[in-house]
Design a protein around this motif. Structure first.
Motif, PDB file in Angstrom:
ATOM      1  N   ARG A  54      46.857  32.787  44.893  1.00  0.00           N
ATOM      2  CA  ARG A  54      45.802  33.792  44.699  1.00  0.00           C
ATOM      3  C   ARG A  54      46.003  34.557  43.399  1.00  0.00           C
ATOM      4  N   ALA A  55      44.971  34.540  42.550  1.00  0.00           N
ATOM      5  CA  ALA A  55      44.934  35.387  41.349  1.00  0.00           C
ATOM      6  C   ALA A  55      43.875  36.450  41.585  1.00  0.00           C
ATOM      7  N   PHE A  56      44.307  37.686  41.737  1.00  0.00           N
ATOM      8  CA  PHE A  56      43.397  38.776  42.106  1.00  0.00           C
ATOM      9  C   PHE A  56      43.224  39.716  40.921  1.00  0.00           C
ATOM     10  N   LEU A  57      42.038  39.673  40.306  1.00  0.00           N
ATOM     11  CA  LEU A  57      41.750  40.475  39.118  1.00  0.00           C
ATOM     12  C   LEU A  57      40.672  41.512  39.389  1.00  0.00           C
ATOM     13  N   ASN A  58      40.589  41.985  40.637  1.00  0.00           N
ATOM     14  CA  ASN A  58      39.538  42.946  40.986  1.00  0.00           C
ATOM     15  C   ASN A  58      40.086  44.121  41.778  1.00  0.00           C
ATOM     16  N   ASN A  59      41.209  44.643  41.366  1.00  0.00           N
ATOM     17  CA  ASN A  59      41.773  45.826  42.014  1.00  0.00           C
ATOM     18  C   ASN A  59      40.839  47.027  41.899  1.00  0.00           C
ATOM     19  N   GLY A  60      39.940  47.009  40.916  1.00  0.00           N
ATOM     20  CA  GLY A  60      39.013  48.118  40.730  1.00  0.00           C
ATOM     21  C   GLY A  60      38.065  48.312  41.893  1.00  0.00           C
ATOM     22  N   SER A  61      37.845  47.272  42.688  1.00  0.00           N
ATOM     23  CA  SER A  61      36.999  47.411  43.872  1.00  0.00           C
ATOM     24  C   SER A  61      37.820  47.769  45.104  1.00  0.00           C
TER      25      SER A  61
END
Length: 416
Positions: A54-61
């Motif tokens: 898993r590459a998670f690049l949406n911590n902003g949400s």
């Protein structure tokens, strides 16, 4: 959980999951100094439940809770179900003085000024609907606000006849002074409230909050800061911001589980601020900010998780977390700047962003292919033509490289 509680739980057939093995000690800080990449990779592998693919690049949400937070939540639920402790396992009638005092020390305000909510959206609604305003009073916002920073004021405009006005922000901004000048110069004779984001949700731009709030206060204007992206992404002390109100979402960058938020009300405003959801004690002014938490029975496990998230941040060292996620964001910025088909909305001045960088793609970009391939590669992205990239502490440099390799592939771009 102490040994006595663990034994008590075992009598009910409940085991304290995570107490023996699931949660490991942090890597030796010496490793961080010797080999930072290896240190942070070990943090991801041992402290988070994220699978390697898993590459998670949406911590902003929505952020990712680490193992200690997951354990705190599940242990609270199990303890509550066993009724081991002699108090109601809930919040909504309780003051939570100990938890608020601990969190207030971390975010830089008085306990009496801090209330817990479910999210920044809820806090923004409580703030907007509790300020005394009359028909014709103006609320000034920016054109880069999240819907949760617009809708509460729009509701009041429709119900009570207040007016809203937007100030257009430059993007990308040149410097902090330009942003402050644009916002402050837009304050008019009817402006009663200035409501803006501390970190802009669409672009990740870090606003000069203190300079804006100080100038607004000198003009007799209340300031409301939507700080949903601030807690855990950048160093923050609320009293240093000089704002009147603040809404926070620790579930983004402070490792907390979803369903918990923060609301700060400057002490001088507490007695005249109206609550929105009420039960008994809503009018006991001596409770200060705690009276805004009198909203009926709620799940206290999320509060336990939020406090565990704050403590996890402290165990890592906030200064090390801020430095790491900013370093990753700079990597994103550099890679985006090298690609002629991308336009950066983030400033070239890296003091104007923390761990969010935003780019725009050409109108003819094949987004259907991008989303399909991202899903196939288990890469979590957020956006459309305008794409905001988050760089949380568990993100790997290889995840960033893979994202830009995907962009290049879809764009048909090959570096010279």
């Amino acid at each position: 959980m102490n040994r006595r509680d663990a034994v008590a739980l075992s009598l009910f057939g409940i085991t304290a999951r995570g107490a023996a093995g699931d949660v490991r000690p942090l890597p030796d800080p010496a490793l961080r100094e010797k080999d930072a990449e290896k240190y942070w990779l070990q943090v991801r592998r041992e402290q988070f439940l994220l699978p390697g693919w898993r590459a998670f690049l949406n911590n902003g949400s929505l952020g990712v809770a680490p193992r200690p937070v997951v354990r705190a939540v599940t242990e609270f639920i199990e303890t509550a179900a066993a009724l081991v402790n002699d108090e109601y396992p809930r919040w909504g009638y309780e003051d939570l003085d100990a938890e608020r005092a601990e969190m207030a020390a971390f975010v830089g305000c008085k306990k009496e000024e801090l209330a817990f909510t479910h999210c920044a959206t809820e806090a923004m609604s409580v703030i907007a609907n509790g300020i005394e305003l009359k028909a014709g009073d103006e609320v000034l916002i920016t054109d880069h606000e999240h819907p949760s920073g617009i809708a509460p004021w729009a509701l009041r405009a429709k119900r009570h006849g207040i007016t809203m006005r937007e100030v257009k922000l430059p993007h990308p901004p040149q410097n902090a002074g330009q942003l402050a000048d644009v916002v402050v110069s837009a304050i008019g004779p009817r402006t009663r409230v200035l409501s803006f984001s501390g970190i802009l949700s669409p672009t990740g731009v870090l606003m000069p909050v203190r300079e804006i709030c100080r100038a607004a206060r000198a003009r007799g204007v209340l300031t409301v800061v939507d700080g949903a992206h601030m807690n855990g992404q950048v160093p923050l002390r609320l009293q240093d911001l000089e704002c009147d109100y603040f809404a926070g979402s620790p579930h983004k960058w402070l490792f907390a589980p979803a369903g918990c938020g923060l609301m700060y009300i400057r002490e001088e405003h507490l007695d005249r601020h109206w609550p929105v959801i009420v039960t008994g004690d809503w009018d006991r002014m001596e409770l200060k900010a705690a009276r805004f938490m009198k909203i009926g029975t709620n799940n206290r496990a999320t509060i336990a998780g939020m406090m565990a998230g704050k403590r996890f941040m402290e165990s890592l060292g906030p200064e090390h977390v801020y430095a790491r996620i900013h370093e990753l964001a700079r990597r994103v910025y550099q890679k985006a700047a090298e690609r002629p088909y991308l336009k950066l909305l983030s400033s070239a001045d890296d003091s104007l962003y923390g761990a969010l960088v935003t780019v725009t793609f050409p109108e003819n970009f094949d987004f259907a292919q991008l989303w399909r391939k991202a899903k196939e590669r288990r890469m979590w992205l957020y956006g459309s033509q305008r794409l905001r990239i988050s760089t949380p502490v568990h993100l790997r440099a290889s995840d960033i490289d893979a994202a830009f390799a995907l962009f290049d592939e879809v764009a048909g771009y090959k570096a010279a």
